[in-house]
Design a protein around this motif. Structure first.
Motif, PDB file in Angstrom:
ATOM      1  N   LYS A   1       0.831  -1.217   0.000  1.00  0.00           N
ATOM      2  CA  LYS A   1       0.000   0.000   0.000  1.00  0.00           C
ATOM      3  C   LYS A   1       0.861   1.261   0.000  1.00  0.00           C
ATOM      4  CE  LYS A   1      -3.713   2.228   2.568  1.00  0.00           C
ATOM      5  NZ  LYS A   1      -4.533   2.201   3.776  1.00  0.00           N
ATOM      6  N   GLN A   2       2.058   1.194   0.587  1.00  0.00           N
ATOM      7  CA  GLN A   2       2.963   2.348   0.632  1.00  0.00           C
ATOM      8  C   GLN A   2       3.740   2.526  -0.673  1.00  0.00           C
ATOM      9  OE1 GLN A   2       2.490   4.330   3.276  1.00  0.00           O
ATOM     10  NE2 GLN A   2       1.111   2.713   3.955  1.00  0.00           N
ATOM     11  N   GLY A   3       3.529   1.636  -1.635  1.00  0.00           N
ATOM     12  CA  GLY A   3       4.203   1.746  -2.930  1.00  0.00           C
ATOM     13  C   GLY A   3       5.435   0.880  -3.074  1.00  0.00           C
ATOM     14  N   CYS A   4       5.702   0.029  -2.102  1.00  0.00           N
ATOM     15  CA  CYS A   4       6.853  -0.872  -2.171  1.00  0.00           C
ATOM     16  C   CYS A   4       6.516  -2.064  -3.063  1.00  0.00           C
ATOM     17  CB  CYS A   4       7.202  -1.391  -0.779  1.00  0.00           C
ATOM     18  SG  CYS A   4       7.566  -0.097   0.431  1.00  0.00           S
ATOM     19  N   TRP A   5       7.562  -2.669  -3.604  1.00  0.00           N
ATOM     20  CA  TRP A   5       7.340  -3.885  -4.370  1.00  0.00           C
ATOM     21  C   TRP A   5       8.240  -4.977  -3.831  1.00  0.00           C
ATOM     22  CZ3 TRP A   5       9.992   0.305  -6.077  1.00  0.00           C
ATOM     23  CH2 TRP A   5      11.280   0.105  -6.534  1.00  0.00           C
ATOM     24  N   LEU A   6       7.741  -6.192  -3.925  1.00  0.00           N
ATOM     25  CA  LEU A   6       8.475  -7.357  -3.454  1.00  0.00           C
ATOM     26  C   LEU A   6       9.562  -7.678  -4.469  1.00  0.00           C
ATOM     27  CD1 LEU A   6       8.697  -9.626  -1.331  1.00  0.00           C
ATOM     28  CD2 LEU A   6       7.014 -10.907  -2.671  1.00  0.00           C
ATOM     29  N   VAL A   7      10.822  -7.640  -4.032  1.00  0.00           N
ATOM     30  CA  VAL A   7      11.935  -7.841  -4.964  1.00  0.00           C
ATOM     31  C   VAL A   7      12.672  -9.153  -4.756  1.00  0.00           C
ATOM     32  CG1 VAL A   7      12.325  -5.390  -5.392  1.00  0.00           C
ATOM     33  CG2 VAL A   7      13.530  -6.511  -3.505  1.00  0.00           C
ATOM     34  N   ASN A   8      12.503  -9.769  -3.584  1.00  0.00           N
ATOM     35  CA  ASN A   8      13.263 -10.978  -3.318  1.00  0.00           C
ATOM     36  C   ASN A   8      12.505 -11.854  -2.327  1.00  0.00           C
ATOM     37  OD1 ASN A   8      15.460 -12.659  -3.665  1.00  0.00           O
ATOM     38  ND2 ASN A   8      16.744 -11.601  -2.178  1.00  0.00           N
ATOM     39  N   VAL A   9      12.499 -13.136  -2.605  1.00  0.00           N
ATOM     40  CA  VAL A   9      11.881 -14.129  -1.735  1.00  0.00           C
ATOM     41  C   VAL A   9      12.964 -15.150  -1.404  1.00  0.00           C
ATOM     42  CG1 VAL A   9      10.126 -15.939  -1.611  1.00  0.00           C
ATOM     43  CG2 VAL A   9       9.603 -13.765  -2.760  1.00  0.00           C
ATOM     44  N   VAL A  10      13.225 -15.352  -0.104  1.00  0.00           N
ATOM     45  CA  VAL A  10      14.352 -16.192   0.316  1.00  0.00           C
ATOM     46  C   VAL A  10      13.855 -17.319   1.232  1.00  0.00           C
ATOM     47  CG1 VAL A  10      16.669 -16.214   1.321  1.00  0.00           C
ATOM     48  CG2 VAL A  10      15.782 -14.107   0.274  1.00  0.00           C
ATOM     49  N   PRO A  11      13.547 -18.481   0.642  1.00  0.00           N
ATOM     50  CA  PRO A  11      13.205 -19.628   1.498  1.00  0.00           C
ATOM     51  C   PRO A  11      14.448 -20.048   2.291  1.00  0.00           C
ATOM     52  CG  PRO A  11      12.650 -20.041  -0.823  1.00  0.00           C
ATOM     53  CD  PRO A  11      13.478 -18.784  -0.773  1.00  0.00           C
ATOM     54  N   ASP A  12      14.263 -20.643   3.410  1.00  0.00           N
ATOM     55  CA  ASP A  12      15.363 -21.154   4.243  1.00  0.00           C
ATOM     56  C   ASP A  12      16.320 -20.057   4.706  1.00  0.00           C
ATOM     57  OD1 ASP A  12      14.378 -23.781   3.833  1.00  0.00           O
ATOM     58  OD2 ASP A  12      15.437 -23.878   1.914  1.00  0.00           O
ATOM     59  N   ALA A  13      15.843 -18.822   4.794  1.00  0.00           N
ATOM     60  CA  ALA A  13      16.698 -17.724   5.255  1.00  0.00           C
ATOM     61  C   ALA A  13      16.939 -17.790   6.758  1.00  0.00           C
ATOM     62  CB  ALA A  13      16.061 -16.380   4.897  1.00  0.00           C
ATOM     63  N   TYR A  14      16.036 -18.431   7.471  1.00  0.00           N
ATOM     64  CA  TYR A  14      16.104 -18.465   8.928  1.00  0.00           C
ATOM     65  C   TYR A  14      16.253 -19.914   9.394  1.00  0.00           C
ATOM     66  CZ  TYR A  14      13.778 -14.078   7.760  1.00  0.00           C
ATOM     67  OH  TYR A  14      13.436 -12.884   7.195  1.00  0.00           O
ATOM     68  N   PRO A  15      17.482 -20.375   9.606  1.00  0.00           N
ATOM     69  CA  PRO A  15      17.689 -21.777   9.993  1.00  0.00           C
ATOM     70  C   PRO A  15      16.894 -22.202  11.225  1.00  0.00           C
ATOM     71  CG  PRO A  15      19.781 -20.751   9.446  1.00  0.00           C
ATOM     72  CD  PRO A  15      18.754 -19.651   9.460  1.00  0.00           C
ATOM     73  N   GLY A  16      16.719 -21.307  12.176  1.00  0.00           N
ATOM     74  CA  GLY A  16      15.963 -21.638  13.381  1.00  0.00           C
ATOM     75  C   GLY A  16      14.461 -21.562  13.195  1.00  0.00           C
ATOM     76  N   LEU A  17      14.017 -21.034  12.057  1.00  0.00           N
ATOM     77  CA  LEU A  17      12.585 -20.880  11.771  1.00  0.00           C
ATOM     78  C   LEU A  17      12.312 -21.388  10.347  1.00  0.00           C
ATOM     79  CD1 LEU A  17      12.277 -17.257  13.191  1.00  0.00           C
ATOM     80  CD2 LEU A  17      11.426 -19.340  14.288  1.00  0.00           C
ATOM     81  N   PRO A  18      12.451 -22.678  10.117  1.00  0.00           N
ATOM     82  CA  PRO A  18      12.342 -23.197   8.753  1.00  0.00           C
ATOM     83  C   PRO A  18      10.967 -22.996   8.111  1.00  0.00           C
ATOM     84  CG  PRO A  18      12.405 -24.993  10.344  1.00  0.00           C
ATOM     85  CD  PRO A  18      12.694 -23.722  11.102  1.00  0.00           C
ATOM     86  N   GLU A  19       9.952 -22.710   8.921  1.00  0.00           N
ATOM     87  CA  GLU A  19       8.608 -22.502   8.364  1.00  0.00           C
ATOM     88  C   GLU A  19       8.393 -21.075   7.854  1.00  0.00           C
ATOM     89  OE1 GLU A  19       8.421 -21.178  12.585  1.00  0.00           O
ATOM     90  OE2 GLU A  19       9.354 -22.861  11.575  1.00  0.00           O
ATOM     91  N   GLU A  20       9.363 -20.176   8.057  1.00  0.00           N
ATOM     92  CA  GLU A  20       9.214 -18.789   7.619  1.00  0.00           C
ATOM     93  C   GLU A  20      10.076 -18.509   6.391  1.00  0.00           C
ATOM     94  OE1 GLU A  20       9.587 -15.863  10.734  1.00  0.00           O
ATOM     95  OE2 GLU A  20       8.477 -17.130  12.141  1.00  0.00           O
ATOM     96  N   VAL A  21       9.534 -17.688   5.499  1.00  0.00           N
ATOM     97  CA  VAL A  21      10.217 -17.291   4.272  1.00  0.00           C
ATOM     98  C   VAL A  21      10.487 -15.789   4.347  1.00  0.00           C
ATOM     99  CG1 VAL A  21      10.014 -17.116   1.760  1.00  0.00           C
ATOM    100  CG2 VAL A  21       9.096 -19.117   2.954  1.00  0.00           C
TER     101      VAL A  21
END
Length: 190
Positions: free
Chosen positions: A158-178
Motif C-alpha cells: 500500500k505504501q508503494g513498495c514492491w516485493l523484490v526478493n523471496v528467500v526460502p530457508d533464510a532463517y535456519p531456526g525458523l524453517p517454516e518462515e520465508v
C-alpha cells in the motif's frame, strides 16, 4: 493527535516497550509472475494460529552491538504516550542488508502499539522514514519481513513498495518462515 519525534538510539529501551507481537492466522505464498519478474502473493490460512513476537524475549537493545551512528528512531506519541516507532538505518557498512550502498536506507523496524494499529500511525511513521532517508541522500528504501506477516506485506504494498526478493530457508531456526524483501525507490525524475 499523533506527533512523530526523531530520537537517537539512547531511546531504544523505551522504544522497545511498544509491543511488536501479532497473531499469525495466514501466510503469503509467493510465486513468480510470468513476464515482468515480479511476484504473485496468494494468502493461505495456517493450520494453528500463533503469536509472533519479533523481539522473541530479546529486547531491541540487542542492536546496540553494532555501530548505530547512522541509525535513527522515529517515535509516534499520542500526547506523552509512546504509541509506535520506526528505526531507519543508512550508511552502516557492517550490515550486509544495505548491500554496501551508501544511498540505500533500511526500515530496520516498525511497530505500533496493538490498541493503535489500523489508525494511520504506521503510515505516518513510514512517510517520516522516507523523508529522513531522502534527507540523508538515499534513493532506495529496503525492508525485510516474512511470509507470515500478511498485514505488514499488505502495508508495504500500500505504501508503494514492491516485493523484490523471496528467500526460502533464510532463517535456519525458523524453517517454516520465508524472508520477503521489499523495496521503495524514491529517486527524483530525471
Amino acid at each position: 493527535m499523533i506527533t512523530i519525534r526523531e530520537e537517537t538510539m539512547s531511546a531504544l529501551a523505551e522504544y522497545g516497550k511498544v509491543s511488536i507481537a501479532f497473531m499469525v492466522e495466514s501466510r503469503y505464498v509467493a510465486t513468480p509472475k510470468e513476464g515482468d519478474g515480479g511476484w504473485r502473493l496468494t494468502e493461505e490460512a495456517v493450520d494453528s494460529p500463533w503469536v509472533k513476537d519479533y523481539d522473541g524475549g530479546e529486547p531491541p537493545t540487542r542492536w546496540l552491538r553494532w555501530d548505530t551512528t547512522n541509525w535513527r528512531i522515529l517515535s509516534a506519541f499520542a500526547g506523552e504516550k509512546r504509541v509506535g516507532g520506526a528505526i531507519v538505518v543508512h550508511d552502516s557498512p557492517e550490515l550486509n542488508f544495505l548491500e554496501g550502498r551508501r544511498d540505500l536506507a533500511a526500515l530496520w523496524d516498525i511497530r505500533v502499539a496493538p490498541e493503535w494499529r489500523g489508525q494511520g500511525v504506521g503510515t505516518m511513521l513510514f512517510k517520516r522514514v522516507v523523508s529522513y532517508a531522502q534527507n540523508v541522500g538515499c534513493v532506495d528504501l529496503k525492508i525485510e519481513t516474512q511470509d507470515i506477516n500478511v498485514k505488514a506485506c499488505d502495508f508495504y504494498a500500500k505504501q508503494g513498495c514492491w516485493l523484490v526478493n523471496v528467500v526460502p530457508d533464510a532463517y535456519p531456526g525458523l524453517p517454516e518462515e520465508v524472508e520477503f524483501n521489499w523495496m521503495l525507490e524514491f529517486r527524483p525524475d530525471v
